[in-house]
Design a protein around this motif. Structure first.
Motif, mmCIF file in Angstrom:
data_model
loop_
_atom_site.group_PDB
_atom_site.id
_atom_site.type_symbol
_atom_site.label_atom_id
_atom_site.label_comp_id
_atom_site.label_asym_id
_atom_site.label_seq_id
_atom_site.Cartn_x
_atom_site.Cartn_y
_atom_site.Cartn_z
ATOM 1 N N GLY A 26 0.815 -1.212 0.000
ATOM 2 C CA GLY A 26 0.000 0.000 0.000
ATOM 3 C C GLY A 26 0.844 1.255 0.000
ATOM 4 O O GLY A 26 0.612 2.184 -0.776
ATOM 5 N N ILE A 27 1.855 1.296 0.880
ATOM 6 C CA ILE A 27 2.723 2.476 0.957
ATOM 7 C C ILE A 27 3.561 2.609 -0.307
ATOM 8 O O ILE A 27 3.698 3.712 -0.879
ATOM 9 N N LYS B 36 -8.562 6.521 10.631
ATOM 10 C CA LYS B 36 -7.173 6.904 10.873
ATOM 11 C C LYS B 36 -6.328 6.692 9.627
ATOM 12 O O LYS B 36 -5.490 7.538 9.268
ATOM 13 N N ASN B 37 -6.558 5.585 8.934
ATOM 14 C CA ASN B 37 -5.789 5.281 7.730
ATOM 15 C C ASN B 37 -6.175 6.186 6.575
ATOM 16 O O ASN B 37 -5.334 6.544 5.743
ATOM 17 N N ILE B 38 -7.462 6.579 6.520
ATOM 18 C CA ILE B 38 -7.895 7.540 5.505
ATOM 19 C C ILE B 38 -7.201 8.877 5.730
ATOM 20 O O ILE B 38 -6.749 9.534 4.777
ATOM 21 N N LEU B 39 -7.105 9.283 6.983
ATOM 22 C CA LEU B 39 -6.434 10.549 7.303
ATOM 23 C C LEU B 39 -4.953 10.493 6.942
ATOM 24 O O LEU B 39 -4.381 11.479 6.463
ATOM 25 N N ILE B 40 -4.324 9.321 7.155
ATOM 26 C CA ILE B 40 -2.914 9.163 6.771
ATOM 27 C C ILE B 40 -2.764 9.296 5.261
ATOM 28 O O ILE B 40 -1.848 9.964 4.762
ATOM 29 N N ALA B 41 -3.685 8.654 4.517
ATOM 30 C CA ALA B 41 -3.641 8.729 3.054
ATOM 31 C C ALA B 41 -3.857 10.156 2.572
ATOM 32 O O ALA B 41 -3.179 10.626 1.643
ATOM 33 N N LEU B 42 -4.799 10.869 3.199
ATOM 34 C CA LEU B 42 -5.054 12.256 2.816
ATOM 35 C C LEU B 42 -3.864 13.150 3.153
ATOM 36 O O LEU B 42 -3.535 14.079 2.399
ATOM 37 N N ALA B 43 -3.210 12.865 4.285
ATOM 38 C CA ALA B 43 -2.027 13.643 4.654
ATOM 39 C C ALA B 43 -0.915 13.439 3.630
ATOM 40 O O ALA B 43 -0.236 14.399 3.222
ATOM 41 N N ALA B 44 -0.734 12.176 3.187
ATOM 42 C CA ALA B 44 0.265 11.889 2.150
ATOM 43 C C ALA B 44 -0.106 12.573 0.843
ATOM 44 O O ALA B 44 0.764 13.110 0.134
ATOM 45 N N LEU B 45 -1.403 12.573 0.527
ATOM 46 C CA LEU B 45 -1.873 13.235 -0.696
ATOM 47 C C LEU B 45 -1.594 14.733 -0.652
ATOM 48 O O LEU B 45 -1.093 15.313 -1.623
ATOM 49 N N ILE B 46 -1.923 15.352 0.474
ATOM 50 C CA ILE B 46 -1.696 16.795 0.615
ATOM 51 C C ILE B 46 -0.207 17.116 0.526
ATOM 52 O O ILE B 46 0.204 18.076 -0.135
ATOM 53 N N LEU B 47 0.600 16.295 1.184
ATOM 54 C CA LEU B 47 2.039 16.528 1.194
ATOM 55 C C LEU B 47 2.638 16.410 -0.205
ATOM 56 O O LEU B 47 3.383 17.292 -0.651
ATOM 57 N N ILE B 48 2.315 15.310 -0.887
ATOM 58 C CA ILE B 48 2.898 15.068 -2.215
ATOM 59 C C ILE B 48 2.250 15.949 -3.277
ATOM 60 O O ILE B 48 2.932 16.687 -4.001
ATOM 61 N N TYR B 49 0.929 15.864 -3.373
ATOM 62 C CA TYR B 49 0.207 16.593 -4.425
ATOM 63 C C TYR B 49 0.295 18.098 -4.198
ATOM 64 O O TYR B 49 0.541 18.864 -5.134
ATOM 65 N N GLY B 50 0.095 18.516 -2.927
ATOM 66 C CA GLY B 50 0.199 19.941 -2.616
ATOM 67 C C GLY B 50 1.599 20.466 -2.818
ATOM 68 O O GLY B 50 1.797 21.597 -3.297
ATOM 69 N N GLY B 51 2.597 19.656 -2.460
ATOM 70 C CA GLY B 51 3.984 20.074 -2.664
ATOM 71 C C GLY B 51 4.318 20.288 -4.125
ATOM 72 O O GLY B 51 4.960 21.279 -4.497
ATOM 73 N N TYR B 52 3.867 19.366 -4.970
ATOM 74 C CA TYR B 52 4.098 19.509 -6.412
ATOM 75 C C TYR B 52 3.335 20.717 -6.971
ATOM 76 O O TYR B 52 3.828 21.405 -7.877
ATOM 77 N N LEU C 42 0.813 8.276 -6.444
ATOM 78 C CA LEU C 42 0.610 9.683 -6.095
ATOM 79 C C LEU C 42 1.721 10.542 -6.680
ATOM 80 O O LEU C 42 1.475 11.642 -7.210
ATOM 81 N N ILE C 43 2.947 10.067 -6.592
ATOM 82 C CA ILE C 43 4.086 10.815 -7.124
ATOM 83 C C ILE C 43 3.984 10.949 -8.639
ATOM 84 O O ILE C 43 4.201 12.028 -9.200
ATOM 85 N N VAL C 44 3.661 9.835 -9.299
ATOM 86 C CA VAL C 44 3.546 9.865 -10.762
ATOM 87 C C VAL C 44 2.479 10.863 -11.200
ATOM 88 O O VAL C 44 2.688 11.662 -12.119
ATOM 89 N N SER C 45 1.329 10.836 -10.540
ATOM 90 C CA SER C 45 0.231 11.736 -10.895
ATOM 91 C C SER C 45 0.647 13.193 -10.766
ATOM 92 O O SER C 45 0.448 13.998 -11.679
ATOM 93 N N ALA C 46 1.206 13.528 -9.609
ATOM 94 C CA ALA C 46 1.598 14.914 -9.357
ATOM 95 C C ALA C 46 2.738 15.342 -10.265
ATOM 96 O O ALA C 46 2.757 16.474 -10.772
#
Length: 664
Positions: free
Chosen positions: A545-546, A632-648, A553-557
């Motif tokens: 999963g990770i 909790k796992n949804i929040l982790i996924a959203l945090a990763a999304l915000i970090l990666i997608y928002g960062g890009y 997520l990285i490829v998309s962004a």
């Protein structure tokens, strides 16, 4: 000469390569990190069974890395295509000055080689550091202790990384060479002035296609969520996936077509500041938009669901592990044979190896779930396969059930004549079963009409298992089962001191003889094996999963970022024209931010909607492994999304802004 020119070009064009380079570094880093898992075993206190499970995790991650290699290859080749397109005018000037395509290919070769060497070096360095932290997570997943923390370098992971990315860079060089040889000088010099042909102009065609896309996407959601996880066959599942993919492509194909018309209908909005310019910019790239947006949307959807779902299953498995390992060992048979008697006939007396054991048989009594549950509860429990297929409910005698309760330190129960009780280990089925008990549901077993003797479902795990699977077992007085057909049989026991190895060696001999003679085969699993198997399965799912979710997520962004940076450079002349006619730099920057935000939000919005349905489906699957909230796992996924997608997104805006403002 060529190497110097390539190095100078790379240094001068670093702003164009920055996101591409960082993406490569991250790809190398995560690739090495997850391929170095096996080397971490030297720090962990693993027994023989856990070591074997650890090797299984490493093998699975190796297969996953092959898939990741293809995904990264797509990203790198796709990114190179945009970088080549971005520099067409530069290449055109070289050719105007007399450089042939062969020499131009050599320059690109050196540039690609330099980027590859630098990204490999930096990515490996960061990956080596991160892999040390991964060992902490691995120890937690396997529920083992550190022997001693030490710095670990995985030579095998490094070689695998070199091989994978070496092949990718060779493919990049081939594609670049082909691209350079196919292009014409006039195309290189005028590439920035060309727009793609717009194929959808009629707003009504776009509206119809948009509605069709919504119907297809809605149908895909309905098939997945209404049918239930247990009844999703490959045919139905394939149908829902196909509808979802085609619907997504039609959604963006039609959306891009009528957005401009929709905006034009509101003249006040359309003529405000640079809205007209921004919408025209988006509309001028309609073909690329709908194709790339569709792929990016699906990639984001996969990434979000894999991150949240993978972590959720691991948590669910671990949450129920204590309940699933209440006995030192469980032996079972699918033939319903009396296991204790079976072993005695083969010179194994269980009393010699255990003072605490229970041997029992489950029977068939032509009692189905529809006889026990209401129609409403049957429909609400459609995620459970035995209920969907209306399978038979197993039956156990009262005396044997009380022996099970005694072994797990619970009080025995009593039943009067004509009464029955229910026990289960599936939390989601407790309320439906309780409804039947509270409503005095009568059942017919072997010609005996029985009513509930205990008005609450008893929750107990009756044998060691990978996941809770006993939906319901009916407990009846011993005389009721006379004449019923044996179904499955079990023997749970705790070892006398350390004699588990001895009895398992004898069981293996019996099992081999049974296979040769095609006789009834006994299966068994120890607590140690079950813990190792469960933790390794949880680790595999979490790592996948990770690993894969993060890559998607990285490829998309990264694809979106490279597109926008390339397009901002191509549009410098247009922004320069806006500056000349008196548009303020602040308004230009605002329009640029709006354009990039639209590009990033379009695929993200639909991906999040897809993910709601996907995560609901994942939640149903997770509950089959254990009871746990996935929020909790949804929040982790959203945090990763915000970090990666928002960062890009931020990096893209700043890079595009710098490209334009430094030129106009």
């Amino acid at each position: 000469m060529y190497s110097k020119l390539a190095f100078r070009n790379l240094k001068r064009s670093f702003k164009d390569y920055a996101i591409y380079f960082l993406t490569l570094v991250f790809g190398v880093c995560i690739f090495y990190t997850f391929n170095s898992i096996q080397s971490q075993s030297i720090m962990l206190e693993l027994n023989e069974v856990q070591a074997a499970a650890f090797e299984q995790v490493d093998a699975i991650m190796g297969y996953a890395s092959t898939f990741v290699s293809f995904v990264l290859a797509f990203l790198i080749i796709y990114a190179n295509n945009y970088l080549i397109k971005r520099r067409k005018k530069e290449f055109g000037i070289y050719m105007t000055l007399g450089m042939d395509k062969g020499n131009l290919s050599i320059i690109i070769f050196f540039e690609t080689l330099l980027v590859g060497i630098i990204s490999l070096a930096v990515g490996l360095a960061i990956g080596i550091i991160l892999s040390q932290g991964l060992s902490v997570l691995t120890a937690k997943m396997f529920q083992v202790n550190f022997l001693k923390f030490k710095f670990v370098f995985s030579y095998n992971a490094m070689i695998k990384t070199f091989k994978s990315f070496g092949i990718i860079y060779i493919l990049v060089l081939i594609f670049n060479s082909i691209s350079i040889r196919k292009i014409q000088l006039i195309d290189l010099l005028n590439s920035s002035k060309k727009n793609e042909n717009i194929k959808v102009r009629n707003v009504w065609v776009s509206v119809v296609l948009f509605l069709i896309s919504l119907i297809m996407i809605g149908s895909a959601y309905y098939i997945v969520l209404d049918k239930g996880t247990s009844s999703i066959s490959m045919n139905v599942n394939g149908k829902s996936i196909l509808l979802g993919i085609i619907g997504t492509f039609l959604f963006f194909f039609s959306l891009s077509g009528f957005l401009l018309k929709l905006a034009q209908s509101n003249r006040k909005f359309y003529l405000k500041e640079l809205n007209m310019f921004v919408l025209r910019q988006i509309n001028s790239k309609i073909n690329t938009v709908f194709i790339s947006m569709s792929f990016i949307c699906l990639s984001l959807f996969i990434g979000i669901c894999m991150l949240a779902g993978g972590l959720g299953i691991n948590s669910a498995i671990n949450s129920d592990l204590k309940d699933l390992t209440q006995y030192d060992e469980t032996i079972w048979s699918y033939e319903g044979e009396d296991i204790e008697e079976y072993l005695i006939n083969r010179n194994i007396n269980i009393r010699d190896y255990s003072k605490k054991y229970v041997s029992y048989i489950n029977y068939k009594g032509n009692l189905k779930y529809s006889d026990l549950l209401s129609e409403k509860d049957m429909d609400n429990s459609k995620d459970l396969y035995p209920i969907v297929t209306d399978a038979q409910v197993q039956i156990i005698t009262l005396s044997k059930f009380n022996e099970i309760l005694k072994m797990v330190n619970k009080k025995p129960i009593t039943l009067n004549d004509g009464e029955y009780a229910l026990f289960s280990d599936i939390d989601s089925l407790t309320n439906p079963l309780n409804n039947s008990l509270m409503n005095n549901r009568e059942i017919n077993i072997n010609g005996n009409i029985l009513k509930p003797g205990i008005k609450k479902t008893i929750e107990v795990v009756a044998y060691n298992q990978m996941m809770k699977s006993n939906l319901c077992t009916v407990v009846v007085k011993d005389d009721i089962v006379t004449g019923l057909t044996p179904w499955t049989s079990f023997l749970n026991f705790d070892y006398n001191e350390d004699n588990g190895i001895v009895i398992n060696e004898k069981l293996n001999i019996i099992r081999e003889e049974a296979i040769k003679e095609k006789d009834n085969i006994l299966y068994s699993i120890t607590k140690e094996e079950l813990i190792a198997s469960s933790t390794s399965t949880g680790a595999i799912i979490s790592y996948l999963g990770i690993y894969i979710g993060g890559i998607f997520l990285i490829v998309s962004a990264a694809v979106l970022a490279l597109q926008q940076l390339s397009e901002s450079t191509d549009n410098i002349a247009r922004y320069n024209l806006l500056k000349k006619i008196g548009v303020d730099e602040e308004i230009i920057n605002k329009s640029l931010l709006t354009q990039i935000a639209i590009y990033f939000l379009m695929p993200l919005s639909l991906a999040l909607i897809h993910s709601i349905a996907g995560l609901e489906f994942s939640k149903r699957i997770i509950t089959l492994f254990g009871s746990i909230s996935i929020m909790k796992n949804i929040l982790i996924a959203l945090a990763a999304l915000i970090l990666i997608y928002g960062g890009y997104f931020i990096a893209t805006y700043l890079g595009a802004k710098k490209n334009i403002n430094n030129t106009i």
